[in-house]
Design a protein around this motif. Structure first.
Motif, PDB file in Angstrom:
ATOM      1  N   HIS A   1      -2.873   0.615  -3.980  1.00  0.00           N
ATOM      2  CA  HIS A   1      -2.043  -0.585  -3.921  1.00  0.00           C
ATOM      3  C   HIS A   1      -1.208  -0.682  -5.198  1.00  0.00           C
ATOM      4  O   HIS A   1      -1.721  -0.485  -6.299  1.00  0.00           O
ATOM      5  CB  HIS A   1      -2.909  -1.836  -3.743  1.00  0.00           C
ATOM      6  CG  HIS A   1      -3.508  -1.891  -2.372  1.00  0.00           C
ATOM      7  ND1 HIS A   1      -2.997  -2.660  -1.364  1.00  0.00           N
ATOM      8  CD2 HIS A   1      -4.555  -1.217  -1.831  1.00  0.00           C
ATOM      9  CE1 HIS A   1      -3.696  -2.483  -0.268  1.00  0.00           C
ATOM     10  NE2 HIS A   1      -4.659  -1.612  -0.522  1.00  0.00           N
TER      11      HIS A   1
ATOM     12  N   LYS B   1       0.853  -1.188   0.000  1.00  0.00           N
ATOM     13  CA  LYS B   1       0.000   0.000   0.000  1.00  0.00           C
ATOM     14  C   LYS B   1       0.895   1.247   0.000  1.00  0.00           C
ATOM     15  O   LYS B   1       1.820   1.347   0.818  1.00  0.00           O
ATOM     16  CB  LYS B   1      -0.850  -0.050   1.271  1.00  0.00           C
ATOM     17  CG  LYS B   1      -1.927   0.984   1.348  1.00  0.00           C
ATOM     18  CD  LYS B   1      -2.802   0.659   2.551  1.00  0.00           C
ATOM     19  CE  LYS B   1      -3.366   1.928   3.120  1.00  0.00           C
ATOM     20  NZ  LYS B   1      -4.137   1.700   4.328  1.00  0.00           N
TER      21      LYS B   1
ATOM     22  N   SER C   1      -4.707   6.631  -0.584  1.00  0.00           N
ATOM     23  CA  SER C   1      -3.679   5.591  -0.746  1.00  0.00           C
ATOM     24  C   SER C   1      -4.097   4.680  -1.894  1.00  0.00           C
ATOM     25  O   SER C   1      -5.234   4.744  -2.368  1.00  0.00           O
ATOM     26  CB  SER C   1      -3.514   4.775   0.548  1.00  0.00           C
ATOM     27  OG  SER C   1      -4.698   4.059   0.816  1.00  0.00           O
TER      28      SER C   1
ATOM     29  N   SER D   1      -9.028   4.444  -1.125  1.00  0.00           N
ATOM     30  CA  SER D   1      -8.004   3.458  -0.756  1.00  0.00           C
ATOM     31  C   SER D   1      -7.484   2.641  -1.943  1.00  0.00           C
ATOM     32  O   SER D   1      -6.620   1.794  -1.765  1.00  0.00           O
ATOM     33  CB  SER D   1      -8.581   2.493   0.292  1.00  0.00           C
ATOM     34  OG  SER D   1      -9.783   1.942  -0.200  1.00  0.00           O
TER      35      SER D   1
END
Ligand code: ACO
Length: 320
Positions: free
Chosen positions: A44, A17, A42, A276
Motif C-alpha cells: 500500500h 494498492k 503487493s 500484501s
C-alpha cells in the motif's frame, strides 16, 4: 517494579494498492523476481496520507482495541524515519489529533528496529513507575523517500502504521528485551536529510533518497537476528522450540526462512504478511501483530524481533 502488559493493538494502511505487475509497467522488474526474492506481491502506497495521518489511525484503533480512553495515555512514542516534520515530532502532532492531552510525546529513530527500541523504553518507564499507559506507534510513509527509478529499493518498501498500548499490570507479560546497535554498518542503509537553506554551505544535500546495500543487510540479518533471539531467551528457561509465534520485521520471506532454519524451528511459526504489505520499516511489527492477534491464545509464547538501518536490532520475549 511494576508488571507490564500489551493491551490494545491497531494498524492503518493507505487505500492505494500497488502490485508487482503495476511496478513492472514503469521499471525493469517482474512479479516473479520480486516474489521469489522477497515474498512481496503487493503493497500500500500513500496518495496523500501523511505519516501523522497513519499514526493517528493506528493509534486510535489500538486504543479502541484495548478499551482505553485517550486521556489515560501518559506516554506516546512514535518510531519513524519518515516523519512529516522533525519539528514538531510526529508523536506531538498525532497526540493532539487523538485527544491525548497530558502525555510525554517524542519520536524515535531506529529504522526497522524502531518499534522494538520504542517498546523497550516504554516498558522500562512503566516498570519504574514513571508512566502507567504508553502508546507506541510505528509509522512510515517510505514512498516519499524512495527513488522510484531504483529497482533495488522501490519494489521493497511501503507505507503503513501499527500501534500497541503497554499498561501497568499485576501480571507481567514481558519476560525479556535485548536490543543492540553497530554503527560500523551505518553506510549500509542510508537516508540523508535535505538541507537547502544555509547560504554559507556550498555542500548542502539537495536530493535525498534511501539507499540500501541489500546483500550486506541480508547477511547481517541472517547472522545477528538468530543470535539475538537466543540472547533474549537466555535465562528464561525457554528454548527457541518452545516459542509459538515469531513476529519479525517483515523485510523478506527468505530472511525469515533462513532464521527459522538456523534456530531449527518450524518456519510456519514465523508470521508473514509482507506478501500484501511489503517492508513498512518501523510499522511492520505492530502491523503484523494487528493481523495475527486474534490467533493468539492465553499463554502463547511470542518473540518480536526487528532489524535495520544503523545497524540496529532487537527482540522482545512475551507471554500472551
Ligand atoms: N527486479 C529485477 N532485478 C533486480 C531487481 C528488481 N527489482 N533488483 C535488483 N535486481 C537484479 C540486480 O541488478 C542483480 O542483477 P545482476 O546479477 O545482473 O547484477 C540481481 O537482481 C541480484 O541482485 P541482488 O541485490 O544480489 O539480489 P538479492 O538476491 O540479494 O535480493 C534483496 C535483493 C531482496 C534486497 C535482498 O538482498 C534483501 O532482502 N536484503 C535485505 C533487505 C532488508 O532486510 N532490509 C531490512 C532493513 S531495511 C531498513 O532498516 C529501512
Amino acid at each position: 517494579m511494576y508488571g507490564v502488559k500489551m493491551k490494545g493493538i491497531g494498524k492503518a494502511i493507505p487505500e492505494f494498492k500497488l502490485s508487482n505487475h503495476d511496478l513492472a509497467e514503469f521499471i525493469d522488474t517482474s512479479d516473479e523476481w520480486i516474489q521469489t526474492r522477497t515474498g512481496i506481491s503487493s503493497r500500500h502506497i500513500s496518495t496523500g496520507e501523511t505519516t501523522t495521518d497513519l499514526a493517528v489511525l493506528a493509534g486510535q484503533s489500538a486504543l479502541i482495541d484495548g478499551d482505553i480512553e485517550p486521556e489515560e495515555i501518559d506516554l506516546v512514542i512514535v518510531a519513524t524515519v519518515t516523519p512529516d516534520s522533525t519539528m514538531p515530532s510526529t508523536a506531538c502532532a498525532a497526540a493532539k489529533r487523538m485527544g491525548i492531552k497530558k502525555a510525554t510525546c517524542f519520536d524515535l529513530s531506529a529504522a526497522c528496529s524502531g518499534f522494538i527500541f520504542a517498546s523497550e523504553i516504554a516498558v522500562s518507564f512503566i516498570r519504574q513507575g514513571n508512566y502507567k499507559k504508553a502508546l507506541v506507534i510505528g509509522a512510515e510513509v517510505f514512498s516519499k523517500v524512495l527513488n522510484w527509478e531504483d529497482r533495488s529499493t522501490c519494489v521493497l518498501f511501503a507505507d503503513g502504521a501499527g500501534a500497541a498500548v503497554y499498561t501497568r499490570s499485576e501480571q507481567d507479560q514481558i519476560l525479556n528485551i535485548v536490543t543492540a546497535s553497530d554503527g560500523e554498518g551505518s553506510d549500509l542503509i542510508t537516508l540523508p536529510v535535505l538541507t537547502k537553506s544555509n547560504r554559507f554551505n556550498p555542500n548542502e544535500v539537495s536530493e535525498a533518497y534511501m539507499y540500501m546495500d541489500g546483500r550486506e543487510v541480508y547477511k547481517f540479518a541472517t547472522t545477528e537476528v538468530p543470535k539475538n533471539i537466543l540472547d533474549v531467551l537466555e535465562g528464561t528457561n525457554y528454548a527457541a522450540n518452545d516459542i509459538d509465534w515469531f513476529i519479525l520485521h517483515q523485510a523478506n520471506a527468505r530472511i525469515m526462512d533462513s532464521i527459522a532454519k538456523k534456530l531449527q524451528v518450524d518456519k510456519e511459526k514465523f508470521f508473514k504478511n509482507m506478501d500484501s504489505h511489503g517492508n513498512t520499516s518501523a510499522a511492520s511489527i505492530p502491523m503484523a501483530l494487528a493481523d495475527v492477534k486474534e490467533q493468539f491464545k492465553p499463554g502463547d509464547k511470542i518473540i518480536l524481533s526487528g532489524f535495520g538501518a544503523g545497524l540496529t536490532w532487537g527482540s522482545i520475549f512475551m507471554i500472551w
